[in-house]
Design a protein around this motif. Structure first.
Motif, PDB file in Angstrom:
ATOM      1  N   LEU A  12     -13.952   6.357  38.582  1.00  0.00           N
ATOM      2  CA  LEU A  12     -14.977   7.244  39.164  1.00  0.00           C
ATOM      3  C   LEU A  12     -15.023   7.142  40.687  1.00  0.00           C
ATOM      4  N   TRP A  13     -14.094   6.397  41.225  1.00  0.00           N
ATOM      5  CA  TRP A  13     -14.082   6.191  42.674  1.00  0.00           C
ATOM      6  C   TRP A  13     -14.045   7.516  43.418  1.00  0.00           C
ATOM      7  N   ARG A  14     -14.892   7.624  44.436  1.00  0.00           N
ATOM      8  CA  ARG A  14     -14.973   8.818  45.271  1.00  0.00           C
ATOM      9  C   ARG A  14     -15.502  10.034  44.546  1.00  0.00           C
ATOM     10  N   SER A  15     -16.160   9.820  43.427  1.00  0.00           N
ATOM     11  CA  SER A  15     -16.799  10.973  42.789  1.00  0.00           C
ATOM     12  C   SER A  15     -18.210  11.113  43.360  1.00  0.00           C
ATOM     13  N   PHE A  16     -18.789  12.260  43.125  1.00  0.00           N
ATOM     14  CA  PHE A  16     -20.108  12.578  43.656  1.00  0.00           C
ATOM     15  C   PHE A  16     -21.151  11.614  43.104  1.00  0.00           C
ATOM     16  N   LEU A  17     -20.986  11.273  41.829  1.00  0.00           N
ATOM     17  CA  LEU A  17     -21.921  10.370  41.168  1.00  0.00           C
ATOM     18  C   LEU A  17     -21.986   9.030  41.903  1.00  0.00           C
ATOM     19  N   LEU A  72     -23.843   9.263  45.128  1.00  0.00           N
ATOM     20  CA  LEU A  72     -25.292   9.301  44.926  1.00  0.00           C
ATOM     21  C   LEU A  72     -25.839   7.922  44.567  1.00  0.00           C
ATOM     22  N   LEU A  73     -25.138   7.225  43.662  1.00  0.00           N
ATOM     23  CA  LEU A  73     -25.585   5.903  43.240  1.00  0.00           C
ATOM     24  C   LEU A  73     -25.660   4.950  44.427  1.00  0.00           C
ATOM     25  N   ILE A 119     -20.250  -2.589  40.408  1.00  0.00           N
ATOM     26  CA  ILE A 119     -19.904  -2.006  39.109  1.00  0.00           C
ATOM     27  C   ILE A 119     -18.423  -2.213  38.832  1.00  0.00           C
ATOM     28  N   SER A 134     -14.180   1.306  35.505  1.00  0.00           N
ATOM     29  CA  SER A 134     -15.008   2.320  36.163  1.00  0.00           C
ATOM     30  C   SER A 134     -14.441   2.726  37.526  1.00  0.00           C
ATOM     31  N   VAL A 135     -13.339   2.098  37.906  1.00  0.00           N
ATOM     32  CA  VAL A 135     -12.715   2.481  39.173  1.00  0.00           C
ATOM     33  C   VAL A 135     -12.243   3.935  39.122  1.00  0.00           C
TER      34      VAL A 135
END
Lengths: 412, 255
Positions: free
Chosen positions: A374-379, A382-383, A364, A371-372
């Motif tokens: 979102l790095w280290r987010s829970f989402l 999960l993905l 991604i 979209s970096v």
């Protein structure tokens, strides 16, 4: 036996024919230029300790120049220091400082043109524009030189060891610090680069193009402005080199562009933003390398084909591998991945389930750099997990069929 | 007001849950640091836990606490005490208890192992996250009538901020990928306290280089003192906004 004796005698006679000239500030011959003028082919010129300001010294005769106790040759920021245009010239044990800066000419501490069998050794070069610059030279040896510059901007400094259109050059045991590019090759073939240290350079530690069949062994490339970039070459061999601390945005431990039929073996990649970035590389082998604590282990663009990655260690990298396409034309086999979560039922040391080194999120990010955030987010967690169980987006074939359970013992 | 807050605080501490929570955080932090040699890496691993566990515990605990002390609040309301005072003292007591738990559980062990700006950020942003989710919990509790519904709404809040919102952001990035999105995502980050906290801490650790152009852009923004003030102010707003909404609702609510 007699023949040998005669040969020995001839040699003795020849060597006694060669005269030795001594240059010293207080002696008869005060300048190196004068000594070269007086000297004949094959003579030796000894330069004793002193501070020599002679502008550009052109060495157009086959002479051996040896410094005693490191005489200082000053370019006064105005000249190229030594310009060698004859074959079989030796320049040894000089301290060369303050080379002139030019936008038109590549002025160097020691420049060589259209010569062969040059021997450049044990020089200390400080504040040079270009350090050692060989153009159209053959069969030469550059060793044990130390080059230090404190470059501030790329346009006011040149490359440490710069070679252009040369063949069979050996560069070994040199240290280049703070130049633009540490070692720069263009159209250099059949050469050996060994045991050099290239660090703190503004741009690349090592930079070559169109340089085929060269060998790079046991060099250290550390903390260079943009890491290392090598392009458009084939038959490159890199063994037991260390690529360390090349860190920053768009800095690469080793950037390979259009490299083919090459061998990258037993190298250590430590703490680089991207250890290896590959674009349009083919038929190359990557074996026995250790990738440790890098941001990305390997960024393999889809334009690469027929490369083989085997028996490498991937340890503590943020992302082991990234790619931008879904097709895979490369082979990945028998590597050690510290992120491998599989099992080994028959205890033969090889994992029973394949390992997919490319995570969904790394794909991604490759496609949508924003979209970096979102790095280290829970989402993302999960993905990645979901993709691991059922791969949908990540290339199905980009996998290691036989990941080993224990890391290889690679000591570099 | 202080008197009520003190009483509520003592009540919470007697409850043992907060002590358990402190102990849990303490254990997790210690084990992270002893597992990872590198303190940067340990903070990274810790970050995941803080971003998940701290909001979840804060919001659920607060909701349950509010409904459990419903009768006590009713009792207080029958006395000649200002409604606002009762509400604010409840809020401050819960926030103090949870913040204390966080500071003792995470702050103390982290400072023992690493003393950098990243540690300071970790502690401050964790505390602010606690405040934010306590405020959100009060919002959820005041807006609903019974406990089950209240916990449901709280969980929904938690899901929204840790998961659903990021999914939405990912969709936006995907849909508008052809446009320069850095400023847009910066605004989107500000609209989620969890994302905000995560990015502040990530940027303080020396890994922003991995984040490419976007990372450099964020670093330029959040790296400046204005950016730091901006992000902490935004986190405070995230605590103040739900608090004032719930306060207004509470003042008018028929209990």
């Amino acid at each position: 036996m007699r023949l040998f004796f005669i040969l020995y005698l001839t040699f003795l006679a020849m060597s006694s024919m060669a005269t030795t000239w001594t240059v010293s500030p207080s002696g008869e011959i005060k300048t190196i230029k004068k000594a070269i003028q007086l000297a004949d082919k094959g003579d030796t010129i000894l330069v004793t300790k002193g501070h020599y300001k002679e502008g550009n010294i052109i060495v157009a005769k086959e002479v051996v120049l040896i410094g005693i106790d490191y005489p200082v040759i000053d370019g006064e920021y105005k000249y190229e220091v030594f310009t060698i245009t004859a074959d079989n010239v030796t320049v040894r044990s000089f301290s060369i400082i303050n080379v002139g800066i030019s936008s038109l000419n590549d002025w160097a501490a020691i420049g060589g043109e259209n010569a062969k069998n040059l021997y450049i050794a044990n020089n200390k070069i400080e504040r040079a524009f270009f350090g050692i610059h060989l153009a159209n030279c053959k069969s030469s040896l550059v060793e044990n030189n130390t080059l230090t510059a404190a470059a501030v901007a790329e346009n006011t400094t040149g490359n440490g060891i710069h070679m252009w259109k040369s063949d069979k050059i050996t560069v070994r045991n040199n240290t280049v610090d703070g130049h633009r590019d540490g070692i720069y090759f263009e159209f250099v073939t059949n050469s050996l680069i060994e045991n050099n240290t290239s660090k703190n350079n503004l741009r690349y530690g090592l930079h070559f193009m169109f340089s085929h069949d060269d060998e790079y062994n046991e060099n250290l490339f550390m903390n260079n402005g943009a890491g290392i970039a090598v392009m458009y070459s084939r038959g490159v061999t890199m063994r037991r080199n260390r690529f360390e601390e090349n860190w920053g945005a768009s800095v690469f431990g080793l950037l390979l562009k259009e490299i083919s039929e090459s061998m990258i073996e037993d190298n250590l990649f430590l703490r680089n933003t991207v250890a290896i970035y590959m674009e349009a590389c083919s038929r190359s082998n990557f074996r026995g390398n250790e990738f440790r604590e890098n941001g990305w282990g390997i960024k393999l663009q889809a334009s690469c084909d027929d490369n083989v990655f085997e028996k490498n260690n991937f340890i503590a990298n943020s992302f082991d591998m990234g790619t931008n396409g879904s097709m895979t034309l490369n082979t990945i086999d028998s590597n050690y991945w510290d992120k491998y979560g599989g099992y080994d039922l028959n205890s033969d040391g090889v994992g029973d389930v394949p390992f997919h080194p490319v995570s969904l999120y790394s794909m991604i990010v490759e496609k949508m750099p924003t979209s970096v955030m979102l790095w280290r987010s829970f989402l993302v967690f999960l993905l990645d997990r979901a993709e691991k169980v059922i791969p949908v987006v990540t290339p199905e074939n980009l996998k290691d069929e036989a990941p080993v359970m224990k890391s290889y013992d690679i000591s570099i | 007001m202080i008197k009520i807050a003190k009483y509520v605080l003592l009540d919470i501490l007697r409850n043992r849950f907060v002590i358990l929570y402190t102990f849990f955080l303490f254990l997790v932090t210690l084990s992270m640091f002893s597992l990872e040699g590198n303190s940067d890496k340990a903070i990274l691993s810790l970050l995941n836990i803080i971003l998940m566990v701290v909001p979840l515990v804060s919001i659920i605990f607060t909701t349950i606490h509010f409904f459990n002390s419903y009768e006590f609040i009713e009792l207080l309301l029958s006395q000649p005490i200002n409604r606002k005072a009762i509400f604010l003292s409840e809020f401050s007591a819960v926030s103090i208890a949870l913040c204390l738990a966080y500071v003792i559980g995470v702050g103390v062990p982290v400072t023992l192992f690493s003393q950098g700006m990243d540690t300071v950020y970790l502690i401050i942003s964790g505390m602010l996250l606690t405040l934010v989710f306590v405020a959100l919990a009060f919002c959820a509790s005041v807006l609903t009538r019974d406990k089950a519904k209240g916990i449901g709404v709280s969980l929904l809040f938690w899901f929204y901020f840790t998961l659903i919102y990021d999914g939405f952001v990912l969709y936006v990035i995907y849909a508008f990928n052809d446009y320069p999105l850095d400023k847009v995502t910066l605004a989107l980050v500000s609209l989620n306290p969890v994302d905000l906290a995560r990015i502040i801490i990530l940027l303080k650790l020396d890994i922003s280089a991995l984040m490419g152009y976007t990372g450099a852009f964020y670093k330029q923004f959040f790296g400046s003192s204005m950016g730091i003030i901006y992000s902490f102010v935004f986190l405070l707003i995230w605590a103040a906004l739900p608090l004032s909404i719930s306060l207004r609702k509470f003042l008018k609510k028929d209990i």
